[in-house]
Design a protein around this motif. Structure first.
Motif, PDB file in Angstrom:
ATOM      1  N   THR A 199     -16.859 -68.043  60.209  1.00 19.84           N
ATOM      2  CA  THR A 199     -15.634 -67.361  60.613  1.00 19.84           C
ATOM      3  C   THR A 199     -15.499 -67.514  62.117  1.00 19.84           C
ATOM      4  O   THR A 199     -16.467 -67.797  62.818  1.00 19.84           O
ATOM      5  CB  THR A 199     -15.654 -65.862  60.271  1.00 19.84           C
ATOM      6  OG1 THR A 199     -16.754 -65.253  60.949  1.00 19.84           O
ATOM      7  CG2 THR A 199     -15.765 -65.631  58.777  1.00 19.84           C
ATOM      8  N   MET A 233     -15.331 -66.444  65.865  1.00 21.05           N
ATOM      9  CA  MET A 233     -15.971 -65.400  66.660  1.00 21.05           C
ATOM     10  C   MET A 233     -14.900 -64.405  67.094  1.00 21.05           C
ATOM     11  O   MET A 233     -13.858 -64.801  67.615  1.00 21.05           O
ATOM     12  CB  MET A 233     -16.648 -66.041  67.875  1.00 21.05           C
ATOM     13  CG  MET A 233     -17.399 -65.082  68.734  1.00 21.05           C
ATOM     14  SD  MET A 233     -18.813 -64.328  67.928  1.00 21.05           S
ATOM     15  CE  MET A 233     -19.930 -65.692  67.793  1.00 21.05           C
ATOM     16  N   GLU A 234     -15.161 -63.129  66.852  1.00 17.95           N
ATOM     17  CA  GLU A 234     -14.170 -62.095  67.177  1.00 17.95           C
ATOM     18  C   GLU A 234     -14.069 -61.857  68.683  1.00 17.95           C
ATOM     19  O   GLU A 234     -15.051 -61.990  69.404  1.00 17.95           O
ATOM     20  CB  GLU A 234     -14.542 -60.783  66.483  1.00 17.95           C
ATOM     21  CG  GLU A 234     -14.368 -60.840  64.993  1.00 17.95           C
ATOM     22  CD  GLU A 234     -14.646 -59.509  64.323  1.00 17.95           C
ATOM     23  OE1 GLU A 234     -14.528 -58.465  64.989  1.00 17.95           O
ATOM     24  OE2 GLU A 234     -14.980 -59.531  63.139  1.00 17.95           O
ATOM     25  N   GLY A 235     -12.887 -61.488  69.124  1.00 18.78           N
ATOM     26  CA  GLY A 235     -12.665 -61.081  70.504  1.00 18.78           C
ATOM     27  C   GLY A 235     -12.563 -62.207  71.503  1.00 18.78           C
ATOM     28  O   GLY A 235     -12.638 -61.960  72.710  1.00 18.78           O
ATOM     29  N   LYS A 236     -12.401 -63.414  71.055  1.00 14.62           N
ATOM     30  CA  LYS A 236     -12.308 -64.542  71.986  1.00 14.62           C
ATOM     31  C   LYS A 236     -10.844 -64.870  72.258  1.00 14.62           C
ATOM     32  O   LYS A 236      -9.977 -64.742  71.402  1.00 14.62           O
ATOM     33  CB  LYS A 236     -13.027 -65.769  71.413  1.00 14.62           C
ATOM     34  CG  LYS A 236     -14.503 -65.539  71.230  1.00 14.62           C
ATOM     35  CD  LYS A 236     -15.173 -65.229  72.539  1.00 14.62           C
ATOM     36  CE  LYS A 236     -16.642 -64.907  72.379  1.00 14.62           C
ATOM     37  NZ  LYS A 236     -17.262 -64.517  73.659  1.00 14.62           N
ATOM     38  N   GLN A 260      -8.353 -71.208  59.843  1.00 10.84           N
ATOM     39  CA  GLN A 260      -8.339 -69.789  60.166  1.00 10.84           C
ATOM     40  C   GLN A 260      -7.616 -69.539  61.497  1.00 10.84           C
ATOM     41  O   GLN A 260      -6.855 -68.583  61.620  1.00 10.84           O
ATOM     42  CB  GLN A 260      -9.769 -69.256  60.223  1.00 10.84           C
ATOM     43  CG  GLN A 260      -9.847 -67.765  60.367  1.00 10.84           C
ATOM     44  CD  GLN A 260     -11.288 -67.270  60.371  1.00 10.84           C
ATOM     45  OE1 GLN A 260     -12.226 -68.039  60.220  1.00 10.84           O
ATOM     46  NE2 GLN A 260     -11.455 -65.982  60.546  1.00 10.84           N
ATOM     47  N   GLU A 274      -4.291 -67.255  61.885  1.00  9.19           N
ATOM     48  CA  GLU A 274      -4.311 -66.074  62.744  1.00  9.19           C
ATOM     49  C   GLU A 274      -3.515 -66.272  64.030  1.00  9.19           C
ATOM     50  O   GLU A 274      -3.501 -65.397  64.885  1.00  9.19           O
ATOM     51  CB  GLU A 274      -5.753 -65.686  63.062  1.00  9.19           C
ATOM     52  CG  GLU A 274      -6.526 -65.250  61.830  1.00  9.19           C
ATOM     53  CD  GLU A 274      -7.965 -64.890  62.126  1.00  9.19           C
ATOM     54  OE1 GLU A 274      -8.343 -64.770  63.315  1.00  9.19           O
ATOM     55  OE2 GLU A 274      -8.722 -64.737  61.160  1.00  9.19           O
TER      56      GLU A 274
END
Length: 152
Positions: free
Chosen positions: A7, A9-12, A33, A37
């Motif tokens: 998935t 990486m969150e917050g990038k 993805q 998004e």
């Protein structure tokens, strides 16, 4: 890493996808993805080593919050990863997805002799003859994994 669980990486702020011709397929899930998004990203596929000449400039123009995914053969990963680290990316700012198997350099913890391993977990040191277990302990300075003596 199992690619089924990849998935973003969150917050990038932005994602960079960099692959050789064989590695492009393994980034498909992540690129899809990012599109879904509506996350900013750049994607470069390199067919030849000579095409990598602009990578230094490309990476140095990125701002904080950028995350780099690299996919390809072991030598390709190492070249791009070294360029990224030299420019200022940290090991936490990138993820490597190797294609195929790559030989690892293993250093014996007893005699410091070097051996190459494919997928084996245990080898016999060619220098001192001890049975070694291939560990996850990697030395960037030596560009090698540590081989521990097995206890029987």
């Amino acid at each position: 890493m199992n690619q089924d669980y990849l998935t973003l990486m969150e917050g990038k702020r932005k994602f960079l996808f960099c692959a050789d011709s064989k590695g492009a397929r393994s980034l498909y899930i992540l690129v899809t993805q990012a599109i879904d998004e509506n996350v900013p990203f750049d994607f470069h596929i390199f067919q030849d080593v000579s095409e990598e000449s602009f990578v230094d400039e490309w990476l140095s123009q990125q701002k904080m919050g950028v995350y780099l995914y690299i996919s390809g053969a072991a030598d390709f990963l190492k070249r791009i990863q070294n360029k990224a680290l030299k420019i200022g990316f940290s090991e936490h700012d990138l993820h490597s997805l190797p294609t195929g198997t790559a030989k690892k350099k293993l250093v014996c913890c007893t005699c410091h002799g070097e051996s190459e391993v494919d997928v084996q977990s245990y080898i016999t040191c060619a220098h001192c003859g001890l049975e070694l277990e291939v560990s996850d302990h990697y030395s960037r300075r030596l560009d090698a994994y540590l081989g521990y003596v097995t206890i029987q």
